[in-house]
Design a protein around this motif. Structure first.
Motif, short mmCIF file in Angstrom:
data_model
loop_
_atom_site.label_atom_id
_atom_site.label_comp_id
_atom_site.label_asym_id
_atom_site.label_seq_id
_atom_site.Cartn_x
_atom_site.Cartn_y
_atom_site.Cartn_z
N UNK A 1 -41.50 -29.15 71.94
CA UNK A 1 -40.84 -27.85 72.07
C UNK A 1 -39.36 -28.01 72.43
N UNK A 2 -38.64 -26.91 72.29
CA UNK A 2 -37.23 -26.86 72.69
C UNK A 2 -36.87 -25.39 72.90
N UNK A 3 -36.00 -25.12 73.86
CA UNK A 3 -35.63 -23.73 74.13
C UNK A 3 -34.68 -23.20 73.07
N UNK A 4 -34.76 -21.90 72.82
CA UNK A 4 -33.84 -21.26 71.88
C UNK A 4 -32.40 -21.42 72.34
N UNK A 5 -32.20 -21.40 73.67
CA UNK A 5 -30.85 -21.60 74.22
C UNK A 5 -30.26 -22.91 73.72
N UNK A 6 -31.04 -23.99 73.82
CA UNK A 6 -30.54 -25.31 73.44
C UNK A 6 -30.41 -25.45 71.92
N UNK A 7 -31.27 -24.75 71.19
CA UNK A 7 -31.12 -24.75 69.72
C UNK A 7 -29.81 -24.06 69.34
N UNK A 8 -29.54 -22.92 69.95
CA UNK A 8 -28.30 -22.19 69.66
C UNK A 8 -27.09 -23.05 69.98
N UNK A 9 -27.12 -23.72 71.14
CA UNK A 9 -26.01 -24.60 71.53
C UNK A 9 -25.81 -25.72 70.52
N UNK A 10 -26.93 -26.28 70.04
CA UNK A 10 -26.85 -27.38 69.06
C UNK A 10 -26.23 -26.90 67.75
N UNK A 11 -26.63 -25.73 67.31
CA UNK A 11 -26.09 -25.18 66.05
C UNK A 11 -24.58 -24.94 66.17
N UNK A 12 -24.16 -24.37 67.28
CA UNK A 12 -22.73 -24.09 67.48
C UNK A 12 -21.95 -25.40 67.57
#
Length: 209
Positions: free
Chosen positions: A168-179
């Motif tokens: 799993x991974x948090x949406x927060x960290x996914x968003x940070x990775x994309x940016x």
């Protein structure tokens, strides 16, 4: 400041991406929404919106845009029309608009959709969209997270071209990775998987580029 179109801005992860971009000193978010009623939540924060439906013509959405994050999804309802063909339309629009980078939110398992059971159709759509982007000659980053959670982000992940185990991974960290992947000095023409981990996002991304 570079203008970044966020396709799927109204989604749970999309909203987080828009917020991060709005706080950034490098990027200005342009939130792509499908319904008039979705505009107000962004415009009250002085965030520009553009109307665009991934099942229709979206060529107008890339006007004055530098880069794009594709975080749209049909929630399993129209995987072929939105997750696959909608993504392809956005790739075509990005090419026609000479955009400098295309960051795609994909999914772990998109490499082997045949093994996915219930998620097979969804992952097949993501796989086809990813391949289309890779073949487009656009500068791209394809980010494939594990199962998304609504936990608070840690700013740390595990990243590799291929991770052996799912997780799993948090949406927060996914968003940070994309940016983070939008930056010119970050990943170029790379596909990588991410899970929760112990490495700072910037360092983890640098290790896969």
């Amino acid at each position: 400041m570079e203008n970044v179109l966020v396709a799927g801005a109204n989604g749970t992860t999309g909203k987080k991406i828009v917020t991060l971009l709005n706080q950034s000193q490098y990027f200005t978010p342009i939130a792509m929404v499908r319904k008039e009623s979705q505009k107000e939540q962004f415009e009250k924060d002085n965030i520009t919106t553009v109307m665009g439906d991934l099942e229709e013509d979206i060529s107008h959405t890339v006007k004055n845009i530098d880069k794009v994050i594709f975080a749209a999804g049909s929630g399993g309802k129209k995987v072929k029309e939105v997750d696959q063909e909608g993504a392809k339309k956005m790739v075509d629009a990005a090419k026609a608009g000479h955009l400098k980078k295309f960051v795609m939110l994909s999914s772990m398992g998109a490499d082997n959709p045949e093994q996915a059971g219930d998620l097979k159709d969804y992952l097949k759509a993501k796989h086809n969209a990813d391949v289309y982007l890779k073949d487009s000659n656009l500068n791209y980053a394809i980010v494939r997270p594990g199962s998304l959670t609504n936990d608070k982000g840690t700013g740390k992940i595990k990243a590799a071209c291929s991770l052996e185990n799912s997780g799993t991974i948090s949406r927060d960290d996914v968003a940070q990775t994309l940016v983070r992947s939008l930056h010119d000095d970050a990943v170029k023409n790379a596909t990588f998987e991410i899970l929760e981990g112990e490495t700072l996002i910037g360092e983890a991304i640098d290790s896969v580029s």
